[in-house]
Write an enzyme that holds these catalytic residues in place. Structure first.
Site, short mmCIF file in Angstrom:
data_model
loop_
_atom_site.label_atom_id
_atom_site.label_comp_id
_atom_site.label_asym_id
_atom_site.label_seq_id
_atom_site.Cartn_x
_atom_site.Cartn_y
_atom_site.Cartn_z
N GLU A 38 0.86 -1.20 0.00
CA GLU A 38 0.00 0.00 0.00
C GLU A 38 0.90 1.26 0.00
OE1 GLU A 38 -2.05 -0.01 3.75
OE2 GLU A 38 -3.48 1.54 3.18
N LYS A 109 -9.60 1.85 -1.78
CA LYS A 109 -9.78 1.18 -0.48
C LYS A 109 -11.13 1.53 0.15
CE LYS A 109 -7.16 0.50 3.85
NZ LYS A 109 -5.91 0.90 4.54
N CYS A 142 -4.97 -3.49 2.56
CA CYS A 142 -4.69 -3.57 4.00
C CYS A 142 -5.94 -3.86 4.83
CB CYS A 142 -3.96 -2.32 4.46
SG CYS A 142 -2.96 -2.68 5.95
N VAL A 169 -0.10 -2.75 10.64
CA VAL A 169 0.48 -2.38 11.93
C VAL A 169 -0.09 -3.24 13.08
CG1 VAL A 169 1.11 -0.01 11.30
CG2 VAL A 169 -1.17 -0.46 12.21
C1 ACM Z 1 -3.92 -0.26 7.17
O1 ACM Z 1 -5.04 -0.42 6.69
N1 ACM Z 1 -2.98 0.38 6.49
C2 ACM Z 1 -3.59 -0.77 8.50
#
Ligand code: ACM
Length: 264
Positions: A38, A109, A142, A169
């Protein structure tokens, strides 16, 4: 098809240095599909929306798409990579699919993570499937992973492989992906980054690495460690994802009982 991930540690704000590092990492790689993390050219932790706006660019077009096209030419296959997308007054946390001929598609996203909610607009285009070689590819980014609806939707749409560009994370995703792969009988390629970003007071971020390729039986076919900068490619047997029969009498999709599910 041969497919895999690239894991590395980008330098915040230095698109040129990050593009050069990506070029060096793929210089001897050949693959049909390579998934990158990402926001891989910019880094992740923007101080605010104004700072993000300095880096986000319209898609298609621009130097970032050119850089990804160069990588696609080097590997002789497609690249899926995270990018900050400017569209009018909106900024999306997007991923692009780029072939050696150039830009093909993007995904915005849908499930924004934590502070992303303050600086990005949530994706508004939904999930899509794209053909790469003999495989149907879906993209997610992510934190989309934590909603099983993301992988399920892509699998029901026909995805054989989910390209998962990430900057993880939290410590859960790598453990969860085998389940998501088993319940949908698909491959999931999670490309994560490494390193730390400490650009916002009190919000230190550590990116967990451990990028992985998860097979349709939940097996981890390849994994990076927590810090290395590396590319890992494996042979995917796409035929394995097409048979959703788990026993003679159980089919992963047609045995579903949506009338009993509460999804909203
Ligand atoms: C994330 O969605 N970058 C943790």
């Amino acid at each position: 098809m041969n497919a895999g991930f690239l894991q590395f540690k980008p330098t915040f704000g230095d698109k040129k240095a990050n593009a050069e590092k990506l070029s060096a990492l793929v210089s001897s790689v050949k693959a049909d599909l390579l998934v990158l993390p990402e926001l891989c050219l910019t880094g992740y932790q923007f101080r605010d929306r104004k700072e993000l706006a300095e880096y986000a660019k319209p898609i298609p077009g621009g130097e970032s798409i050119d850089a990804f096209t160069g990588l696609a030419k080097t590997i002789g296959g497609s690249i899926i990579a995270g990018i900050a997308e400017l569209d009018g007054d909106k900024i999306y946390n997007s991923a692009v699919l780029v072939s050696p001929e150039g830009y093909r598609a993007k995904y915005r996203k849908i499930h924004l993570f934590d502070r992303e909610k303050e600086i990005f607009t949530p994706g508004n285009d939904g999930f899509e499937i794209h053909r790469v070689g003999d495989a149907n590819i879906g993209m997610m980014i992510c934190f989309d992973w934590i909603f099983p609806e993301s992988t399920r939707t892509l699998a029901l749409m026909g995805a054989d492989v989910i390209a998962h560009s990430a900057n993880l994370v939290l410590p859960y995703c790598q453990k969860a992906m085998p389940g998501r792969a088993i319940e949908n009988r698909i491959y999931i390629i999670t490309s994560n980054r490494t390193g730390d970003e400490n650009r916002v007071e009190g919000e230190s971020l550590h990116f967990t690495g451990l990028s992985q390729i998860t097979g349709p039986g939940g097996d981890i076919l390849a994994q990076a460690d927590e810090t290395e900068e590396t590319v890992k490619i494996v042979e995917l047997d796409i035929e394995k994802t097409r048979d959703k029969q788990v026993t003679k009498r159980n089919h992963l999709f047609t045995d579903r009982r949506p009338e009993f599910y509460k999804l909203d």
